[in-house]
Design an enzyme around this catalytic site. Structure first.
Site, PDB file in Angstrom:
ATOM      1  N   PRO A  80       0.830  -1.219   0.000  1.00 57.01           N
ATOM      2  CA  PRO A  80       0.000   0.000   0.000  1.00 57.01           C
ATOM      3  C   PRO A  80       0.859   1.263   0.000  1.00 57.01           C
ATOM      4  CG  PRO A  80      -0.704  -1.549   1.713  1.00 57.01           C
ATOM      5  CD  PRO A  80       0.587  -2.075   1.171  1.00 57.01           C
TER       6      PRO A  80
ATOM      7  N   PRO B 285      50.858 -33.911   5.601  1.00 57.07           N
ATOM      8  CA  PRO B 285      50.199 -34.817   6.541  1.00 57.07           C
ATOM      9  C   PRO B 285      48.670 -34.717   6.568  1.00 57.07           C
ATOM     10  CG  PRO B 285      51.220 -32.992   7.697  1.00 57.07           C
ATOM     11  CD  PRO B 285      51.603 -32.839   6.274  1.00 57.07           C
TER      12      PRO B 285
ATOM     13  N   ASP C  55      46.642 -41.407  -3.132  1.00 58.31           N
ATOM     14  CA  ASP C  55      46.742 -42.462  -2.126  1.00 58.31           C
ATOM     15  C   ASP C  55      45.638 -42.353  -1.081  1.00 58.31           C
ATOM     16  OD1 ASP C  55      48.937 -43.678  -3.088  1.00 58.31           O
ATOM     17  OD2 ASP C  55      50.370 -42.674  -1.772  1.00 58.31           O
TER      18      ASP C  55
ATOM     19  N   LYS D  11      46.319 -47.989  -0.673  1.00 56.35           N
ATOM     20  CA  LYS D  11      46.645 -49.310  -0.140  1.00 56.35           C
ATOM     21  C   LYS D  11      46.132 -49.364   1.290  1.00 56.35           C
ATOM     22  CE  LYS D  11      50.847 -49.810  -2.844  1.00 56.35           C
ATOM     23  NZ  LYS D  11      51.733 -48.706  -3.144  1.00 56.35           N
TER      24      LYS D  11
ATOM     25  N   GLY E  40      50.713 -38.999   0.300  1.00 60.84           N
ATOM     26  CA  GLY E  40      50.694 -38.404   1.632  1.00 60.84           C
ATOM     27  C   GLY E  40      52.106 -38.019   2.062  1.00 60.84           C
TER      28      GLY E  40
ATOM     29  N   ASP F 270      55.659 -36.694   2.335  1.00 59.93           N
ATOM     30  CA  ASP F 270      56.644 -36.406   1.292  1.00 59.93           C
ATOM     31  C   ASP F 270      56.711 -37.611   0.353  1.00 59.93           C
ATOM     32  OD1 ASP F 270      59.204 -34.615   0.596  1.00 59.93           O
ATOM     33  OD2 ASP F 270      59.674 -36.743   0.325  1.00 59.93           O
TER      34      ASP F 270
ATOM     35  N   THR G  15      56.710 -34.302   5.623  1.00 64.27           N
ATOM     36  CA  THR G  15      56.545 -35.707   5.997  1.00 64.27           C
ATOM     37  C   THR G  15      55.866 -35.811   7.371  1.00 64.27           C
ATOM     38  OG1 THR G  15      57.685 -37.824   6.108  1.00 64.27           O
ATOM     39  CG2 THR G  15      58.823 -35.943   7.104  1.00 64.27           C
TER      40      THR G  15
ATOM     41  N   MET H 192      54.185 -46.514   9.801  1.00 60.16           N
ATOM     42  CA  MET H 192      53.480 -47.795   9.646  1.00 60.16           C
ATOM     43  C   MET H 192      53.799 -48.718  10.824  1.00 60.16           C
ATOM     44  SD  MET H 192      54.109 -48.258   5.567  1.00 60.16           S
ATOM     45  CE  MET H 192      55.689 -47.415   5.513  1.00 60.16           C
TER      46      MET H 192
ATOM     47  N   ALA I  96      48.386 -36.716  12.598  1.00 59.03           N
ATOM     48  CA  ALA I  96      49.084 -35.452  12.855  1.00 59.03           C
ATOM     49  C   ALA I  96      48.577 -34.373  11.912  1.00 59.03           C
ATOM     50  CB  ALA I  96      50.588 -35.656  12.643  1.00 59.03           C
TER      51      ALA I  96
HETATM   52  N1  SAH Z   1      55.175 -40.479   2.475  1.00 61.08           N
HETATM   53  C1  SAH Z   1      54.525 -40.462   3.752  1.00 61.08           C
HETATM   54  C2  SAH Z   1      54.625 -41.799   4.461  1.00 61.08           C
HETATM   55  C3  SAH Z   1      53.852 -42.888   3.767  1.00 61.08           C
HETATM   56  S1  SAH Z   1      53.853 -44.380   4.679  1.00 61.08           S
HETATM   57  C4  SAH Z   1      55.118 -39.333   4.600  1.00 61.08           C
HETATM   58  O1  SAH Z   1      56.122 -38.735   4.221  1.00 61.08           O
HETATM   59  O2  SAH Z   1      54.568 -39.045   5.649  1.00 61.08           O
HETATM   60  C5  SAH Z   1      52.313 -44.261   5.550  1.00 61.08           C
HETATM   61  C6  SAH Z   1      52.563 -43.935   7.003  1.00 61.08           C
HETATM   62  O3  SAH Z   1      52.785 -42.557   7.162  1.00 61.08           O
HETATM   63  C7  SAH Z   1      51.401 -44.224   7.905  1.00 61.08           C
HETATM   64  O4  SAH Z   1      51.324 -45.588   8.244  1.00 61.08           O
HETATM   65  C8  SAH Z   1      51.759 -43.396   9.095  1.00 61.08           C
HETATM   66  O5  SAH Z   1      52.771 -44.003   9.860  1.00 61.08           O
HETATM   67  C9  SAH Z   1      52.350 -42.176   8.451  1.00 61.08           C
HETATM   68  N2  SAH Z   1      51.396 -41.078   8.314  1.00 61.08           N
HETATM   69  C10 SAH Z   1      50.883 -40.567   7.188  1.00 61.08           C
HETATM   70  N3  SAH Z   1      50.079 -39.498   7.457  1.00 61.08           N
HETATM   71  C11 SAH Z   1      50.109 -39.350   8.803  1.00 61.08           C
HETATM   72  C12 SAH Z   1      49.534 -38.427   9.709  1.00 61.08           C
HETATM   73  N4  SAH Z   1      48.736 -37.426   9.285  1.00 61.08           N
HETATM   74  N5  SAH Z   1      49.795 -38.564  11.025  1.00 61.08           N
HETATM   75  C13 SAH Z   1      50.601 -39.537  11.474  1.00 61.08           C
HETATM   76  N6  SAH Z   1      51.181 -40.432  10.662  1.00 61.08           N
HETATM   77  C14 SAH Z   1      50.954 -40.340   9.340  1.00 61.08           C
END
Ligand code: SAH
Length: 457
Positions: free
Chosen positions: A43, A221, A244, A266, A297, A299, A327, A379, A408
């Site tokens: 309005p 990481p 991976d 894996k 993951g 390095d 790493t 691992m 981590a």
């Molecule tokens: N290239 C990777 C390692 C690959 S082997 C690097 O440099 O970190 C896979 C292993 O990495 C896992 O079994 C674990 O031990 C470690 N990992 C990968 N990511 C992780 C994270 N965010 N926190 C702790 N360990 C981790």
């Protein structure tokens, strides 16, 4: 994400604004920038709305709302500032399947008006799902200050290039590669139209080369802030991303959505893509002239089987490069605030694996059991009892500190402070399943401020 941001084409569409006061005025302030037919039913109207009526930005029907006003409307705004009336409009609109927004009423809205940065045709909308319009406004101001005025013109020029590109590069994949290469240049915000042609020429020349390439990229990481700039650019430019299990979603999201994503994870003790198959995928995709990122993951050169992939690429004469990542041992040490090497304490740190092809990995336990030895074990969760036993048998102190960091740098990070005597039991009690790093000989630094941000303790 509950609300999906979309850009709706309003050119020539009817949009109803019920109301003529402050609430309607606020909605109209954004709407008048569109090409919609804006129809205000009220309005009375405010002076601002009257000005828009006079300049043909909207039309006004000076009367109360009736249900028939909802006919043929793309969007409806209930902004009468009369709650009962707004509710009635919402019910009627919803019954007809028309999207409706009610001023200042989340429950009674199918969509929100975001804060908008308008560098048409580039528009950026910022929404907070109704939690804090103030925050959206603050973000808008912040982002707006960084965007050059010329951004819209740059987009128009790129639109022109896009029109002609179909002739220049008839192949869809080639066009995708061209855009990826063009925008791989790091500072899009500093581009201007004058430089555009030379950048286009460079990207076209690069495309002509047509050679595939593989970048072995460290994804770090998990925390996307720990990804390198280089990794981000590689991901953005990739046609194919072979990744991976331990690569986080947040990191993957830096890839383009048109890229091809191939999972080759894996699972520990479970199904895995054989390494030869991964090598074959890399060679195959690069041979097709595609730009491939092999995303690992941490390095890529630490327990990443990179050598096998590099050998396969070299054998197939495919160019490659390696982009390092943080790493997980480095991220784990950062999480507990300790130095991996420390003057006067340890001159070396061993990066070791808990598993190898034969099962639990044997190591030089005599050296590792020495008082000044330090190790970061990858691992190692499944092998914890084995490692514990081996170190104790070789004379390591049972009260040797061991700290385990699971996930981590990720939001779900867990730190377990343990000792050699109780390591395996503490991992079970802490529910640690991995991915985790066992830091042998390292205790959490007892300074709360270092850890508070990450552990929440
Ligand atoms: N290239 C990777 C390692 C690959 S082997 C690097 O440099 O970190 C896979 C292993 O990495 C896992 O079994 C674990 O031990 C470690 N990992 C990968 N990511 C992780 C994270 N965010 N926190 C702790 N360990 C981790």
């Amino acid at each position: 994400m509950r609300y999906l941001p979309i850009h709706v084409d309003l050119q020539g569409e009817n949009v109803l604004i019920a109301g003529g006061g402050k609430a309607a005025e606020a909605k109209l302030r954004t709407l008048v920038a569109t090409d919609a037919n804006l129809i205000v039913i009220a309005p009375e109207i405010s002076a601002e709305i009257r000005r828009w009526v006079e300049t043909d930005k909207c039309v006004w029907e000076a009367r109360a709302f009736t249900n028939a006003d909802l006919d043929n409307k793309r969007l409806v705004y209930a902004a009468t500032e009369d709650q009962a009336l707004d509710t009635c409009i919402v019910e009627q609109a919803r019954a007809r399947g028309v999207l409706v927004n009610t001023a200042d009423n989340k429950q009674a809205s199918d969509f929100f008006s975001p804060a908008i940065i308008d560098r048409s045709p580039v528009t950026i909308s910022i929404g907070t799902e109704g939690t804090s319009p103030g925050l959206a406004r603050a973000l808008k101001a912040d982002i707006e200050a960084r965007l050059p005025e010329s951004l819209g013109r740059l987009a128009l020029s790129l639109g022109n290039v896009r029109k002609h590109l179909t002739h220049l590069l008839p192949d869809f994949t080639k066009r995708q590669q061209f855009w990826a290469k063009l925008f791989n240049a790091k500072d899009v915000l500093n581009w201007n139209e004058r430089d555009l042609q030379s950048k286009i020429d460079a990207a076209l020349a690069d495309n002509d080369a047509g050679l595939g390439h593989v970048a072995l990229v460290g994804a770090g990481p998990g925390d996307p802030d720990l990804l390198t700039h280089q990794a981000r650019h590689k991901l953005f430019a990739a046609d194919v991303i072979v990744y991976d299990r331990l690569v986080s979603e947040a990191v993957l999201s830096f890839g383009r959505k048109e890229a091809e994503y191939i999972y080759v994870g894996k699972i520990p003790n479970g199904k895995s893509t054989p390494q030869t198959e991964i090598n074959a995928i890399l060679v195959q995709k690069a041979s097709e002239g595609l730009s491939v990122v092999r995303l690992k993951g941490g390095d890529p050169l630490v327990f990443g089987r990179a050598d096998e992939e590099i050998d396969a690429l070299v054998a197939a004469n495919i160019s490659f490069e390696i982009c390092p990542g943080i790493t997980s041992a480095a991220a784990a040490a950062a999480a507990i605030g300790v130095s991996l090497t420390s003057r006067g304490q340890n001159k070396a740190v061993s990066l070791i694996t808990g598993h190898d092809t034969k099962g639990f990995a044997e190591q030089d336990w005599t050296t590792l059991a020495r008082p000044d030895s330090r190790a970061a074990i990858y691992m190692g969760v499944g092998a914890a009892r084995f490692i514990q036993g081996r170190l104790l048998v070789h004379g390591a102190a049972s009260n040797l500190p061991v700290t385990v960091v699971e996930n981590a740098s990720r939001p779900e990070q867990i730190i377990v402070a343990s000792s050699l005597a109780t390591l395996a039991d503490d991992l079970v009690a802490g529910g640690i399943k991995g991915p985790a790093i066992l830091l042998i000989g390292y205790a959490v630094r007892e300074v709360k401020s270092v850890l508070a941000q990450k552990t929440g303790t």
